[in-house]
Write an enzyme that holds these catalytic residues in place. Sequence first.
Site, PDB file in Angstrom:
ATOM      1  N   CYS A 133       0.843  -1.208   0.000  1.00 51.47           N
ATOM      2  CA  CYS A 133       0.000   0.000   0.000  1.00 51.47           C
ATOM      3  C   CYS A 133       0.877   1.256   0.000  1.00 51.47           C
ATOM      4  O   CYS A 133       1.533   1.543  -0.990  1.00 51.47           O
ATOM      5  CB  CYS A 133      -0.957  -0.015   1.183  1.00 51.47           C
ATOM      6  SG  CYS A 133      -2.019  -1.452   1.248  1.00 51.47           S
ATOM      7  N   ASP A 179     -10.240  -2.910  -6.438  1.00 57.82           N
ATOM      8  CA  ASP A 179      -9.348  -1.983  -5.753  1.00 57.82           C
ATOM      9  C   ASP A 179      -9.705  -0.564  -6.177  1.00 57.82           C
ATOM     10  O   ASP A 179      -9.573  -0.206  -7.349  1.00 57.82           O
ATOM     11  CB  ASP A 179      -7.893  -2.303  -6.098  1.00 57.82           C
ATOM     12  CG  ASP A 179      -6.891  -1.609  -5.193  1.00 57.82           C
ATOM     13  OD1 ASP A 179      -7.223  -0.526  -4.670  1.00 57.82           O
ATOM     14  OD2 ASP A 179      -5.788  -2.140  -5.011  1.00 57.82           O
ATOM     15  N   HIS A 211      -8.333  -4.146  -2.041  1.00 57.50           N
ATOM     16  CA  HIS A 211      -7.119  -3.446  -1.638  1.00 57.50           C
ATOM     17  C   HIS A 211      -6.692  -3.897  -0.235  1.00 57.50           C
ATOM     18  O   HIS A 211      -7.511  -3.990   0.673  1.00 57.50           O
ATOM     19  CB  HIS A 211      -7.373  -1.937  -1.636  1.00 57.50           C
ATOM     20  CG  HIS A 211      -6.152  -1.131  -1.370  1.00 57.50           C
ATOM     21  ND1 HIS A 211      -5.232  -0.833  -2.344  1.00 57.50           N
ATOM     22  CD2 HIS A 211      -5.690  -0.567  -0.225  1.00 57.50           C
ATOM     23  CE1 HIS A 211      -4.262  -0.112  -1.819  1.00 57.50           C
ATOM     24  NE2 HIS A 211      -4.510   0.056  -0.530  1.00 57.50           N
TER      25      HIS A 211
END
Length: 246
Positions: A133, A179, A211
């Site tokens: 991330c 996502d 995600h």
Amino acid sequence: MTSASLSRCCTLGSLHEGEATGEIKDIGSISTYFAYPADKSTENAILILTDVLGHRFINVQLLADQFAAAGYFVVIPDLFAGDTVPLNRPEGFQIMDWVKNHLPVHTEPIIDAVLKEMRENLGCKRIGGIGYCYGGKYVCRYLKSGKFEAGFAAHPTMMEADELRGVERPFSIAAAVRDFVFTTEKRHESEAILDKLEIPYQINLFSDVEHGFSVRCDLSKPRQKYAKEQAFTQAVAWFDEYVKKY
């Protein structure tokens, strides 16, 4: 951007069960998690740049231990000087206000100091970078000579097109089909940029996940568990090829 800014999904997920086997020590003033392979060698190393939950989050420590079991010396620094975001953040928390204190000007001196320690004092000869991330942006920025030999990112955030164009080392990405940050459009944009570079690259797309799946998925759901495990396997295979053989 080839991946969007941080959003609510960057803090959500499941807490994983397990006991970390590494140790936390300081590099200068930087709190850091260390995990060693069975032979204690530090020559082949991985530097994990975390999501906003930081280096004390048990999920990422368990991943570090897995990479160590695969033969790598693993280092996870605190990128946020203790200012991490809690899992499933509290109501009213504004992540874009938080990130103003965690831009490259704040984060890169930490990464630079840790890389210097790894290469000069910890005996690391080859280093692969992993970014989950938030950390994916920085793996991208550090895929250059003298920094990372190769990189892996899972569901990266805030990655700029020019940063991706500047990549000089092998880059592997694990992506989620659902996502809202690394969207289908932005994934395709990333593919087009990488395809113009003279480097090995790989983008794997996983179904039934969102995600953050490679760190924070629900392990009680078989397809999510499988995707997480395969993303880990993807990273190990990539580093076996482009770090250990470098």
